[in-house]
Scaffold this motif. Structure first.
Motif, short mmCIF file in Angstrom:
data_model
loop_
_atom_site.label_atom_id
_atom_site.label_comp_id
_atom_site.label_asym_id
_atom_site.label_seq_id
_atom_site.Cartn_x
_atom_site.Cartn_y
_atom_site.Cartn_z
N LEU A 34 -0.48 1.19 5.30
CA LEU A 34 -0.66 2.06 4.13
C LEU A 34 -0.07 3.30 5.17
O LEU A 34 0.00 4.10 4.29
N GLU A 35 0.62 4.16 6.14
CA GLU A 35 0.93 4.74 6.11
C GLU A 35 2.69 4.17 4.76
O GLU A 35 3.30 5.05 4.74
N ARG A 38 2.14 5.14 2.16
CA ARG A 38 1.95 6.30 1.14
C ARG A 38 3.62 6.97 1.94
O ARG A 38 3.55 7.83 0.85
N ASN A 41 5.86 6.59 -1.64
CA ASN A 41 4.56 6.96 -2.73
C ASN A 41 4.42 5.07 -3.46
O ASN A 41 4.13 5.79 -4.64
N LEU A 43 1.56 4.07 -3.39
CA LEU A 43 0.17 4.00 -3.63
C LEU A 43 0.08 5.24 -4.63
O LEU A 43 0.12 6.29 -5.25
N ARG A 44 -1.13 4.60 -6.11
CA ARG A 44 -1.63 5.63 -6.40
C ARG A 44 -2.89 5.67 -6.71
O ARG A 44 -4.04 5.46 -7.74
N ASP A 45 -3.59 6.97 -5.78
CA ASP A 45 -5.22 6.23 -5.63
C ASP A 45 -5.59 7.35 -6.80
O ASP A 45 -4.99 8.27 -7.46
N ASP A 96 6.44 -2.28 -0.29
CA ASP A 96 5.39 -1.57 0.31
C ASP A 96 3.98 -1.73 0.34
O ASP A 96 3.00 -0.78 0.67
N LYS A 112 -2.48 -0.72 -5.50
CA LYS A 112 -2.10 -0.21 -5.67
C LYS A 112 -3.12 1.20 -6.12
O LYS A 112 -2.22 2.45 -6.16
N SER A 117 -9.96 3.23 0.39
CA SER A 117 -9.01 2.71 1.32
C SER A 117 -10.29 2.55 1.93
O SER A 117 -11.01 2.69 2.84
#
Length: 319
Positions: A34-35, A38, A41, A43-45, A96, A112, A117
């Motif tokens: 997760l770190e 993020r 960039n 992830l597209r929450d 990633d 993605k 989460s």
């Protein structure tokens, strides 16, 4: 150009986290992934606002209308080619988003496009169709669920067949924080006092047909027992029910699975959509993701309520 693409794909695979084996899955790997994702960039929450609607939880997000269909629940970046790619094929993975490998058969990815989460995907390393899960698939899922952090644990869910809400044909199980399920009491009561080897039994009191079985996640035989349950559940359905067909004999056989470390639930499906609402396995845990205002209006105003929506998407319970 083709050789350059191949070299890039091979380099991406080499940069992925090293395999840890099924017994080596740990929550720290999720936190590290997760770190890393993020920071890159990757992830597209999907921002949503949960709203209680009776016993259901509705999540509305206008942004999902812009979510590319091919990327849905895939864990990969944008796909620009006109031909549909397998997003879970090894060379297509975004390093990633890789959490770890589970032995030689499975990889754990970050979704993605997470709505909650963490949202993990347990995918087969080689292509397998989205049909009945094997003992190896269940072993990988139980490895993840057994290490899940959080008071309520994790919930694994699986969409099998064309009417299940399935988004990708490459076998993948999704795992999210276990939401408060409006039907969990009925499931717990149905499996109370039963052993996993007793097999699935109907869950009374639901608007749709569902079968449940007790899970002993600590048992060495748990993966093998779980792998036998889908066929045993289909055998309990009326032969005239379209969901009772074996996946090998009918392409229309569809169902959803819900799995925790305590119970397993099988829901036969007959329709992927009811009106504008798409329904996947999480709908049968009382969770609806609403992509548009039209879906929101339908969910809030449908005659008969969301219980009827689930009955129409699945098989209405016999009264």
């Amino acid at each position: 150009h083709t050789r350059r693409q191949k070299r890039r794909s091979e380099a991406r695979v080499r940069r992925m986290p090293a395999s840890k084996g099924a017994a080596g899955f740990c929550w720290q790997a999720v936190e590290r992934a997760l770190e890393r994702a993020r920071g890159a960039n990757a992830l597209r929450d999907i921002p949503t606002v949960p709203r209680r609607h009776g016993k259901f939880v509705l999540r509305l997000s206008e942004n999902l209308r812009q979510k590319p269909k091919l990327e849905e629940a895939s864990g990969v970046g944008p796909i620009s080619r006109p031909k549909r790619l397998d997003p879970f094929e090894r060379n297509n993975l975004d390093p990633d988003l890789v959490v770890c490998d589970l032995g030689s058969g499975h990889t754990v990815l970050l979704n993605k496009f997470p709505v909650v989460s963490p949202h993990l995907l347990v995918v087969t390393r080689d292509f397998e169709p989205q049909t009945d899960l094997s003992a190896a698939d269940y072993r990988a899922c139980l490895s993840v669920l057994g290490q899940w952090r959080g008071e309520d644990g994790g919930l694994a869910f699986y969409n099998s067949g064309p009417h299940s809400g399935m988004s990708q044909p490459h076998r993948h199980v999704q795992v999210v924080p276990n939401p408060p399920s409006c039907y969990e009491r009925e499931v717990e009561e149905a499996v109370e006092g039963r052993a996993p080897e007793d097999g699935p039994v109907p869950v009374p009191g639901l608007p749709f047909l569902a079968l449940a079985c007790r899970v002993d996640a600590q048992s060495p035989r748990a993966p093998e027992v779980l792998a036998s349950l889908a066929k045993r559940a289909r055998d309990l359905l009326p032969p005239t029910n379209p969901a009772s067909a074996s996946p090998s004999s009918s392409s229309s056989s569809s169902y959803n699975l819900l799995l925790t470390t305590r119970w397993w639930v099988f829901v036969p499906r007959t329709s992927a959509e009811v009106g504008p609402l798409g329904v996947n396995a999480l709908g049968f845990a009382g969770q609806f993701l609403l992509r548009t205002q039209e879906e929101r209006d339908h969910a809030l105003g449908v005659q008969g309520g969301l219980d009827l929506v689930l009955a129409q998407a699945g098989v209405p319970a016999q009264t």
